[in-house]
Design a protein around this motif. Structure first.
Motif, PDB file in Angstrom:
ATOM      1  N   TRP A  23       0.828  -1.212   0.000  1.00 50.03           N
ATOM      2  CA  TRP A  23       0.000   0.000   0.000  1.00 50.03           C
ATOM      3  C   TRP A  23       0.862   1.263   0.000  1.00 50.03           C
ATOM      4  N   GLN A  73      -6.362   1.421   4.305  1.00 50.31           N
ATOM      5  CA  GLN A  73      -6.209  -0.028   4.123  1.00 50.31           C
ATOM      6  C   GLN A  73      -7.071  -0.795   5.124  1.00 50.31           C
ATOM      7  N   ILE A 121      -3.370   5.924  -5.323  1.00 54.18           N
ATOM      8  CA  ILE A 121      -4.156   4.966  -4.539  1.00 54.18           C
ATOM      9  C   ILE A 121      -5.310   4.428  -5.369  1.00 54.18           C
ATOM     10  N   LYS A 158      -2.377  -5.184  -5.456  1.00 54.93           N
ATOM     11  CA  LYS A 158      -3.158  -5.344  -4.222  1.00 54.93           C
ATOM     12  C   LYS A 158      -3.679  -6.774  -4.171  1.00 54.93           C
TER      13      LYS A 158
END
Length: 516
Positions: free
Chosen positions: A91, A232, A264, A274
């Motif tokens: 992240w 997150q 993001i 991710k």
């Protein structure tokens, strides 16, 4: 985007200035970005904050600290292919716009190689190779990356605030990380516990910070490590408890805003690095890698399989044991007939020696192994569905096995019938199950004996007709997905105990032993 070592200025556009700016952008000395309200901003790399260093007219002259343009190698992340403690590192790198490579751990041997090479300071992952260093310990890695990419505040006070917020959020995130490793009965209780802690202890703190702070971010009105870790955690909790933010309007608005920051937003799109929520494959992989091997004195004996050197009724047993990551020993048929020592309950093989027992009857053996290795569902309803699906595919595979012993003219007819039944009776059922179920696996979105049995059947029928799945797109995807589970992928490689299609030597050996 307002980062510690960058000097921000709104540009005054003139021909002379723009030409110079373009050259400096190409040289890597400045770049353009936008504030959250989409106003253009120039980012000057390496310029000091002294006002005397600004140009007196139009910003056409500024003193700069020289910097070497060095092409940095991508950070490399070492961890299993799942979230765990590495996901926060992914992240932060993604939020900073940093591309990275990953080397996934799939076996205990890979971990051992890193440990033996002195790459892991405390013999554990996550480990990140970056800037010529091998960093371990999750919080230390996060701090280094945040500091390097100006996500750690502009002074000691801001850094301390960020630290406090991150540490608190990581405590909540740790509950999510450990959740898939709990016993099934405890998992639902833990979801309720996580919800209670989030709603009573953690989220009220951040709601108050945002309300009192009056800014877009948690600290200093600038994106920081604290914002990234909080987002997150919120999104991971929403996967389990969709309405978790219903009582927190500021956090709802905050979640939307942070999610729409370009780097993001890109990380949240399909196809990014991710990782999805942990599933049974990830849990099993982690156990296989990190659970200590038993000491030799306590090591359980390998299951021993008594059968011919071929597929037959033993092949499904080999598949199930291999999928569970269990090594086996084999004893091959030697021409003996009968059951002189009484070891075969009904005078026939397959026979499996395991856990101090001698098991016969293929379906009974498979049921025992599936239950032993947690591949038989979490409750009676899932178990019976797994049994139905597995028994159906066993019927199909038995037709293939028996065809090998028929005369040539009947054999071809029998195999053609197998393909026909696969296309018209069996595969349409499983295509519909996958479509209606909408999950990666046949039962309960968890890897089970039914998935193993179906993949074996698919590959067996494809040996007869390579185009058998052309009308079954979901089964095609299923085949690829299950074939890439590490234990199964290993079993499908040359040199494993998987047996080839029956040939004349196998048929002759079976006929001689069983006096067919």
């Amino acid at each position: 985007m307002c980062l510690e070592s960058w000097k921000l200025d709104y540009p005054t556009f003139s021909y002379k200035w723009t030409l110079r700016a373009c050259l400096e952008v190409l040289a890597g000395e400045r770049s353009y970005s936008y504030t959250l309200d989409r106003r253009p901003v120039l980012l000057y790399r390496g310029w000091s904050s002294s006002s005397t260093e600004r140009a007196a007219s139009g910003g056409t002259h500024m003193e700069r600290k020289p910097e070497k343009a060095v092409m940095a190698t991508k950070p490399k992340l070492h961890y299993p292919n799942g979230r765990g403690r590495m996901e926060s590192v992914r992240w932060v790198l993604a939020a900073a716009g940093v591309e990275f490579d990953e080397e996934f751990l799939e076996t205990k041997e890979q971990l051992q190689k890193l440990q033996d090479g002195n790459h892991l300071l405390f013999q554990q992952v996550p480990m990140v190779e970056i800037d010529g260093m091998k960093l371990v310990q999750t919080r230390s890695i996060l701090h280094y990356i945040a500091d390097k990419h100006h996500l750690f505040g502009k002074d000691l006070k801001e850094r301390t605030l960020i630290d406090m917020y991150v540490e608190g959020t990581l405590d909540l995130l740790e509950l999510l990380i450990m959740h898939p490793f709990l016993k099934p009965d405890d998992q639902q209780k833990e979801v309720a516990n996580m919800a209670q802690k989030a709603i009573i202890r953690y989220f009220p703190v951040f709601e108050k910070v945002l309300r009192g702070h009056g800014q877009r971010f948690l600290v200093g009105n600038q994106l920081s490590l604290a914002d990234i870790i909080l987002l997150q955690t919120i999104l991971a909790l929403e996967e389990k408890i969709p309405n978790i933010l219903s009582a927190f309007p500021h956090l709802q608005e905050y979640t939307v805003k942070i999610s729409n920051i370009p780097t993001i937003k890109k990380f949240l799109e399909p196809g990014s690095k991710k990782k999805p929520p942990p599933d049974d494959i990830y849990v099993r992989t982690v156990y296989n890698i990190f659970m200590p091997k038993p000491k030799p004195a306590l090591m359980a004996a390998k299951p021993k399989l008594w059968y011919f050197h071929g597929r037959g009724r033993m092949e499904s047993i080999r598949w199930l044991l291999a999928a569970a990551g269990v090594e086996v020993g084999s004893r091959l048929g030697n021409g003996r007939t009968g059951n002189p020592d009484g070891r075969l309950l009904f005078g026939q093989v397959p026979l499996v020696e395991i856990d101090g027992m001698e098991l016969t009857q293929t379906r009974a053996i498979l049921s025992y192994l599936a239950a032993k290795y947690n591949l038989h569902g979490k409750d009676p309803k899932e178990t019976v569905r797994i049994d139905m699906y597995a028994d159906g595919t066993l019927d199909l595979m038995l037709m293939v096995a028996l065809a090998a012993f028929k005369p040539p003219e009947e054999k071809e007819e029998s195999l053609a019938l197998v393909v026909k039944k696969a296309k018209t009776r069996y595969f349409p059922v499983f295509e519909k199950i996958l479509k209606d179920h909408g999950e990666d696996f046949l039962v309960g979105n968890k890897f089970s004996w039914a998935d193993i049995q179906l993949l074996e059947a698919i590959l067996m029928v494809e040996e007869l007709d390579g185009s058998v799945l052309c009308d079954f797109p979901l089964l095609k995807e299923f085949k690829t997905r299950i074939s890439n589970i590490p234990t199964i992928k290993k079993f499908l490689q040359p040199g494993s105990q998987r047996k080839p299609p029956p040939d004349s030597h196998y048929v002759e050996a079976v006929r001689n032993v069983l006096q067919l």
